[in-house]
Enzyme design. Sequence first.
Site, PDB file in Angstrom:
ATOM      1  N   GLY A  71      49.738  52.914  38.832  1.00  0.00           N
ATOM      2  CA  GLY A  71      48.485  53.299  38.195  1.00  0.00           C
ATOM      3  C   GLY A  71      47.496  53.903  39.176  1.00  0.00           C
ATOM      4  N   THR A  72      47.444  53.345  40.368  1.00  0.00           N
ATOM      5  CA  THR A  72      46.489  53.832  41.362  1.00  0.00           C
ATOM      6  C   THR A  72      46.787  55.279  41.743  1.00  0.00           C
ATOM      7  OG1 THR A  72      46.169  51.597  42.213  1.00  0.00           O
ATOM      8  CG2 THR A  72      45.550  53.409  43.675  1.00  0.00           C
ATOM      9  N   ASN A 151      40.245  46.506  32.091  1.00  0.00           N
ATOM     10  CA  ASN A 151      41.094  45.453  32.647  1.00  0.00           C
ATOM     11  C   ASN A 151      40.383  44.125  32.831  1.00  0.00           C
ATOM     12  OD1 ASN A 151      40.025  47.535  34.573  1.00  0.00           O
ATOM     13  ND2 ASN A 151      40.453  45.923  36.037  1.00  0.00           N
ATOM     14  N   GLN A 179      46.115  49.242  31.149  1.00  0.00           N
ATOM     15  CA  GLN A 179      46.026  47.959  30.439  1.00  0.00           C
ATOM     16  C   GLN A 179      46.342  48.111  28.952  1.00  0.00           C
ATOM     17  OE1 GLN A 179      45.396  44.761  31.455  1.00  0.00           O
ATOM     18  NE2 GLN A 179      45.176  45.339  33.588  1.00  0.00           N
ATOM     19  N   SER A 199      51.268  52.127  34.442  1.00  0.00           N
ATOM     20  CA  SER A 199      51.858  51.336  35.516  1.00  0.00           C
ATOM     21  C   SER A 199      52.883  50.380  34.908  1.00  0.00           C
ATOM     22  CB  SER A 199      50.759  50.550  36.223  1.00  0.00           C
ATOM     23  OG  SER A 199      51.334  49.708  37.191  1.00  0.00           O
ATOM     24  N   ALA A 200      54.034  50.222  35.567  1.00  0.00           N
ATOM     25  CA  ALA A 200      55.107  49.398  34.997  1.00  0.00           C
ATOM     26  C   ALA A 200      54.838  47.896  35.107  1.00  0.00           C
ATOM     27  CB  ALA A 200      56.440  49.739  35.675  1.00  0.00           C
ATOM     28  N   CYS A 325      35.911  38.596  44.501  1.00  0.00           N
ATOM     29  CA  CYS A 325      36.204  37.491  45.393  1.00  0.00           C
ATOM     30  C   CYS A 325      37.218  37.876  46.455  1.00  0.00           C
ATOM     31  CB  CYS A 325      36.726  36.308  44.605  1.00  0.00           C
ATOM     32  SG  CYS A 325      38.046  36.762  43.488  1.00  0.00           S
TER      33      CYS A 325
END
Length: 389
Positions: A71-72, A151, A179, A199-200, A325
């Site tokens: 995806g990126t 997402n 997503q 994305s897989a 985080c």
Amino acid sequence: MREVYLDYAATAPVEQRVLHKMNEAFEHVYGNPSSMHLIGRKAKGYVEAARESIAAYIGADPKEIYFTSGGTESDNWALKGVVEAAKQKNAHIITSAIEHHAILHTCAYLEERGCRVTRLSVDANGSVNPQEVEKAICPDTVLISIMTANNEIGTILPVAEIGRIAKKHNILFHSDAVQALGSVKIDVNEMNVDLLSFSAHKIYGPKGIGAMYIRKGTPIANFMHGGAQELSKRAGTHNVTGIVGFGEAVEMLRENDAKYVAHYNQIRTDLYRQIQENVEDVLLNGDEENRLPNNLNISIGYVEGEALLISLDMEGICVSTGSACSSGSMAPSHVLGALGVEDEFIHGTLRLTVGRYTTKEDIDYTAKKIKEVVDRLRAMSPLYKDRRK
Ligand SMILES: *Cc1c(COP(=O)(O)O)cnc(C)c1O
């Protein structure tokens, strides 16, 4: 200890069926799909079968599916590739404030190189108003990029309408559908999109493989240079096993997506109901109706998300918070910030995403532990004591 995984939006395990197909490819399909001989052609057959599965599932032509590393990469390619192909000074991009970092950080990079970016704000449910998109269009606009579903908060955005506007103004439209795939119907024509990212590993396939849908005729520069793979648009020897796994994961969606969605919906709704019944001061983030069926994003007042996450982790429950985080900072995420969640609540945000393997027992256990942990944390919280007065 019981282990409960409620972070399917981060990644999903590889399905057994997908794994078997990949193992078969690992063992027997070692050729380079670009080789002209028998062994190469056999590998190419596997790659093309996967491409056809993906294309069929989203209403595209197989020639419009390009394999990437995920995806990126697809998001990076869409933005950088369209801007470069536009060969235009001051190229303008319209996006939203709640996109994935693969979009937002790429936009920041392009901004440093002379692009102008409009980041549309969202309403309290995390949705983008298509009229705002239309208003933001200017003569320099080369691309609109608005995600299909978020997402973090799970909101499903009005992409078909935004696509219609883009088309009317003759502007390319990209959507990050990472997503959404499997949970929202993806049809490239109904959505009026020119580019889509996939994305897989978010759909129970392997990590490190993804795809981009590129509508025929879309002007886009190459992102990877080298060999003639992927119609000379994306160089690099094919990740054959990854592609095979991705294709099989999509086949599973084609066969069972409605069943998965029904399961997500039921288990997610049950979890939310139990939390609401047992814990006071809980807010739902995102749109109540237009939301991903597996996503529950809540802000629990007067507790810290990090403390919640760590306490739940000690009980074997894996969730995600609504803060950045990973960097060790406690800054609320850009998505929650864009929603305008109140201070007393924003720090107590949890994202719980259920999956195919989440059971009723998992949910009952999680709801019980959330109540225990929240009660314990609130007993120590001066903020909560003040509120009780
Ligand atoms: C996971 C995700 C990505 C990144 O995909 P990778 O394959 O992990 O690089 C991009 N966009 C959204 C919306 C995602 O959820």
